[in-house]
Enzyme design. Structure first.
Site, PDB file in Angstrom:
ATOM      1  N   HIS A  42      -2.192   6.560   4.084  1.00  0.00           N
ATOM      2  CA  HIS A  42      -0.754   6.451   4.338  1.00  0.00           C
ATOM      3  C   HIS A  42      -0.060   7.664   3.714  1.00  0.00           C
ATOM      4  O   HIS A  42      -0.294   7.990   2.544  1.00  0.00           O
ATOM      5  CB  HIS A  42      -0.175   5.204   3.672  1.00  0.00           C
TER       6      HIS A  42
ATOM      7  N   CYS B  50       0.804  -1.231   0.000  1.00  0.00           N
ATOM      8  CA  CYS B  50       0.000   0.000   0.000  1.00  0.00           C
ATOM      9  C   CYS B  50       0.840   1.286   0.000  1.00  0.00           C
ATOM     10  O   CYS B  50       0.313   2.362  -0.286  1.00  0.00           O
ATOM     11  CB  CYS B  50      -0.963  -0.009   1.173  1.00  0.00           C
TER      12      CYS B  50
HETATM   13  N1  NAP Z   1      -5.179  -2.912   4.839  1.00  0.00           N
HETATM   14  C1  NAP Z   1      -4.455  -2.427   3.852  1.00  0.00           C
HETATM   15  O1  NAP Z   1      -4.271  -1.198   3.695  1.00  0.00           O
HETATM   16  C2  NAP Z   1      -3.839  -3.366   2.846  1.00  0.00           C
HETATM   17  C3  NAP Z   1      -3.234  -2.804   1.728  1.00  0.00           C
HETATM   18  C4  NAP Z   1      -2.632  -3.642   0.783  1.00  0.00           C
HETATM   19  C5  NAP Z   1      -2.675  -4.994   0.975  1.00  0.00           C
HETATM   20  N2  NAP Z   1      -3.272  -5.528   2.060  1.00  0.00           N
HETATM   21  C6  NAP Z   1      -3.277  -6.988   2.185  1.00  0.00           C
HETATM   22  O2  NAP Z   1      -4.613  -7.454   2.029  1.00  0.00           O
HETATM   23  C7  NAP Z   1      -4.825  -8.594   2.855  1.00  0.00           C
HETATM   24  C8  NAP Z   1      -6.025  -8.343   3.773  1.00  0.00           C
HETATM   25  O3  NAP Z   1      -5.797  -7.188   4.537  1.00  0.00           O
HETATM   26  P1  NAP Z   1      -6.947  -6.506   5.416  1.00  0.00           P
HETATM   27  O4  NAP Z   1      -6.303  -5.281   5.926  1.00  0.00           O
HETATM   28  O5  NAP Z   1      -8.228  -6.424   4.679  1.00  0.00           O
HETATM   29  O6  NAP Z   1      -7.067  -7.589   6.620  1.00  0.00           O
HETATM   30  P2  NAP Z   1      -8.322  -7.883   7.591  1.00  0.00           P
HETATM   31  O7  NAP Z   1      -9.143  -6.678   7.808  1.00  0.00           O
HETATM   32  O8  NAP Z   1      -7.731  -8.570   8.767  1.00  0.00           O
HETATM   33  O9  NAP Z   1      -9.183  -8.941   6.753  1.00  0.00           O
HETATM   34  C9  NAP Z   1      -8.720 -10.246   6.475  1.00  0.00           C
HETATM   35  C10 NAP Z   1      -9.745 -10.956   5.616  1.00  0.00           C
HETATM   36  O10 NAP Z   1      -9.211 -12.240   5.249  1.00  0.00           O
HETATM   37  C11 NAP Z   1     -10.152 -13.253   5.616  1.00  0.00           C
HETATM   38  N3  NAP Z   1      -9.412 -14.477   5.940  1.00  0.00           N
HETATM   39  C12 NAP Z   1      -8.469 -14.656   6.878  1.00  0.00           C
HETATM   40  N4  NAP Z   1      -8.023 -15.948   6.846  1.00  0.00           N
HETATM   41  C13 NAP Z   1      -8.731 -16.568   5.863  1.00  0.00           C
HETATM   42  C14 NAP Z   1      -8.744 -17.895   5.360  1.00  0.00           C
HETATM   43  N5  NAP Z   1      -7.933 -18.846   5.832  1.00  0.00           N
HETATM   44  N6  NAP Z   1      -9.602 -18.185   4.367  1.00  0.00           N
HETATM   45  C15 NAP Z   1     -10.412 -17.248   3.851  1.00  0.00           C
HETATM   46  N7  NAP Z   1     -10.455 -15.958   4.284  1.00  0.00           N
HETATM   47  C16 NAP Z   1      -9.605 -15.645   5.293  1.00  0.00           C
HETATM   48  C17 NAP Z   1     -10.875 -12.670   6.812  1.00  0.00           C
HETATM   49  O11 NAP Z   1     -12.090 -13.385   6.989  1.00  0.00           O
HETATM   50  P3  NAP Z   1     -12.804 -13.480   8.437  1.00  0.00           P
HETATM   51  O12 NAP Z   1     -13.491 -12.172   8.655  1.00  0.00           O
HETATM   52  O13 NAP Z   1     -13.758 -14.604   8.233  1.00  0.00           O
HETATM   53  O14 NAP Z   1     -11.739 -13.756   9.426  1.00  0.00           O
HETATM   54  C18 NAP Z   1     -11.066 -11.233   6.331  1.00  0.00           C
HETATM   55  O15 NAP Z   1     -12.122 -11.169   5.399  1.00  0.00           O
HETATM   56  C19 NAP Z   1      -3.500  -8.845   3.577  1.00  0.00           C
HETATM   57  O16 NAP Z   1      -2.741  -9.780   2.845  1.00  0.00           O
HETATM   58  C20 NAP Z   1      -2.832  -7.493   3.550  1.00  0.00           C
HETATM   59  O17 NAP Z   1      -1.411  -7.605   3.592  1.00  0.00           O
HETATM   60  C21 NAP Z   1      -3.868  -4.743   2.987  1.00  0.00           C
END
Ligand code: NAP
Length: 320
Positions: free
Chosen positions: A229, A134
Site C-alpha cells: 500500500h 494496514c
Molecule cells: N489483507 C490485508 O492487508 C489486511 C491488513 C490488515 C488487516 N486485515 C484484516 O485481517 C482479516 C483477514 O484478512 P485477509 O486479507 O487475510 O482475508 P482472507 O484472505 O479473506 O482470509 C480470511 C481468513 O479468515 C478465515 N475465516 C473466515 N470466516 C471465518 C470464521 N467464521 N471462522 C474462522 N475463520 C474464518 C478464512 O478461512 P477459510 O479459508 O476457511 O474461509 C481465512 O483463513 C480481516 O479482518 C481484514 O480486515 C487484512
C-alpha cells in the site's frame, strides 16, 4: 530479554493463528516460522478444516476449541464478525488475543498498537490488543517522529492500496485479470460522505498518536497492484520543520527505511516502512509532503501483530 531466553520463549510459547488460510494468515505462519516459533496451531473456518499448511492440519475455529485453552497467544486475521464471535472465547481460554479486524480497534480500554509508535500501550491489555488498519500502521510510523519534533497540525492522505488488502480471493482475481483490463477500484462501504476506510484511517491515526482532535482527511483508492500500500501524505506542523530535518528524523526513526522512490514492489517482502520524496509543500505554511509505502500483509498486518505479541511475551519473560 537475553537471546537464550528469547529462543526458549519462541520454542515454548503456544501460538494459535486464526484465519491461517487467508492472505494475512499465510504470511503470519511464514513469519512465525522464520522467527523460530515452534508450537503453532492453525485455525480457519469449517471449509478449511483438515487442510494442511506448513505440515500442520488446519482446525476449525469454534468457540469451544478456543475456550478449551492450551494457547498463550492467539493471532486473529478473520473478518470482524468472526472476530467478535471468537476472540472472547480465546481470551476465556487464557490466551492474549491480537486481533487484526475492525471489531475492537476503536473500543475504549482496548489498546490499538503500532510497536514503534505506542508499544507501551500493548502492556495495558485486558486480554485483547487490536492491530490497526494496514494504512494507519505505516502512516503513524512515519508521522510519529515528525510529531515529536514539530507537532502535527494537519494531515492529508491519498492512498494507493493493493489488491491483497482485500484478501486472498482478490489477489487471485487480479492475477487472472489481463493487465489492459486492470483498473482502479473504490470498493469500500460508505460511512456518511466518505468511505469507511477513510473514516478508519482518521479515527485510528488519532487513537494511536493520542491526538484525538488531529485534523486529518483521506482519499483511499485500490490500485491494480498485488502487494504493498502506498500513501501520499501532506503534513502541516505546528512549528517549522525543514525537509532536510524531516529527512534526518526519518532516517533514524524506528521501523523506517528511507528510499528515494519507494514503490510497492520495493516494499513487498520487507519489514520496514519505506519513506521517500520528503520535500517542503509550497502550498502550505509549515508543510511537508512524503510518500510512504509498506507491505500491507507484513507491517500492515501479520508482522505488526507478531511484534505486539513479542512485546507482551518479553514482559512475561522479564516478570518470570
Ligand atoms: N489483507 C490485508 O492487508 C489486511 C491488513 C490488515 C488487516 N486485515 C484484516 O485481517 C482479516 C483477514 O484478512 P485477509 O486479507 O487475510 O482475508 P482472507 O484472505 O479473506 O482470509 C480470511 C481468513 O479468515 C478465515 N475465516 C473466515 N470466516 C471465518 C470464521 N467464521 N471462522 C474462522 N475463520 C474464518 C478464512 O478461512 P477459510 O479459508 O476457511 O474461509 C481465512 O483463513 C480481516 O479482518 C481484514 O480486515 C487484512
Amino acid at each position: 530479554m537475553s537471546n537464550m531466553h528469547n529462543s526458549r520463549v519462541r520454542r515454548e510459547v503456544r501460538i494459535g493463528v486464526v484465519g491461517a488460510t487467508g492472505a494475512v494468515g499465510t504470511v503470519t505462519v511464514q513469519l512465525l516460522r522464520e522467527r523460530g516459533y515452534e508450537s503453532l496451531r492453525l485455525f480457519a473456518s469449517s471449509r478449511s478444516a483438515g487442510k494442511r499448511i506448513d505440515g500442520l492440519a488446519v482446525e476449525e475455529a469454534t468457540p469451544e476449541t478456543l475456550a478449551a485453552g492450551g494457547l498463550d497467544v492467539c493471532l486473529f486475521s478473520v473478518g470482524s464478525s468472526a472476530s467478535r464471535e471468537l476472540v472472547p472465547h480465546a481470551v476465556a481460554g487464557g490466551a492474549v488475543a491480537i486481533d487484526k479486524s475492525t471489531a475492537y480497534r476503536l473500543q475504549d480500554g482496548i489498546p490499538l498498537v503500532v510497536p514503534e509508535v505506542n508499544g507501551a500501550r500493548a502492556l495495558e491489555h485486558d486480554g485483547i490488543v487490536a492491530n490497526p488498519n494496514c494504512c494507519a500502521i505505516p502512516l503513524t510510523v512515519a508521522l510519529k517522529p515528525l510529531h515529536d519534533a514539530a507537532g502535527l497540525a494537519r494531515v492529508r492522505v491519498a492512498t494507493y492500496q493493493s489488491a491483497s488488502g482485500a484478501g486472498a480471493r482478490r489477489m487471485e482475481q487480479l492475477r487472472s485479470t489481463p493487465s489492459a483490463e486492470a483498473d482502479l477500484a473504490m470498493d469500500w462501504d460508505f460511512d456518511g460522505v466518505e468511505f469507511e476506510e477513510e473514516a478508519k484511517l482518521r479515527a485510528e491515526t488519532r487513537k494511536i498518536l493520542e491526538l484525538p482532535d488531529l485534523p486529518i482527511s483521506a482519499t483511499t483508492v485500490r490500485v491494480p497492484v498485488l502487494i504493498g500500500h502506498a500513501e501520499a501524505v501532506w503534513v502541516e506542523t505546528a512549528e517549522p520543520l525543514s525537509a532536510t530535518d524531516a529527512h534526518d528524523l526519518l532516517e533514524h526513526a524506528d521501523g523506517v527505511r528511507l528510499q528515494e522512490f519507494p514503490t510497492p514492489r520495493a516494499a513487498a517482502g520487507r519489514d520496514e516502512v519505506l519513506v521517500g520524496r520528503v520535500r517542503e509543500d509550497t502550498a502550505a505554511e509549515n508543510g511537508l509532503v512524503l510518500f510512504v509505502v509498506a507491505d500491507n500483509l507484513r507491517k500492515g498486518a501479520a508482522l505488526n501483530a507478531i511484534q505486539i505479541a513479542e512485546l507482551i511475551l518479553e514482559r512475561l519473560a522479564v516478570g518470570a
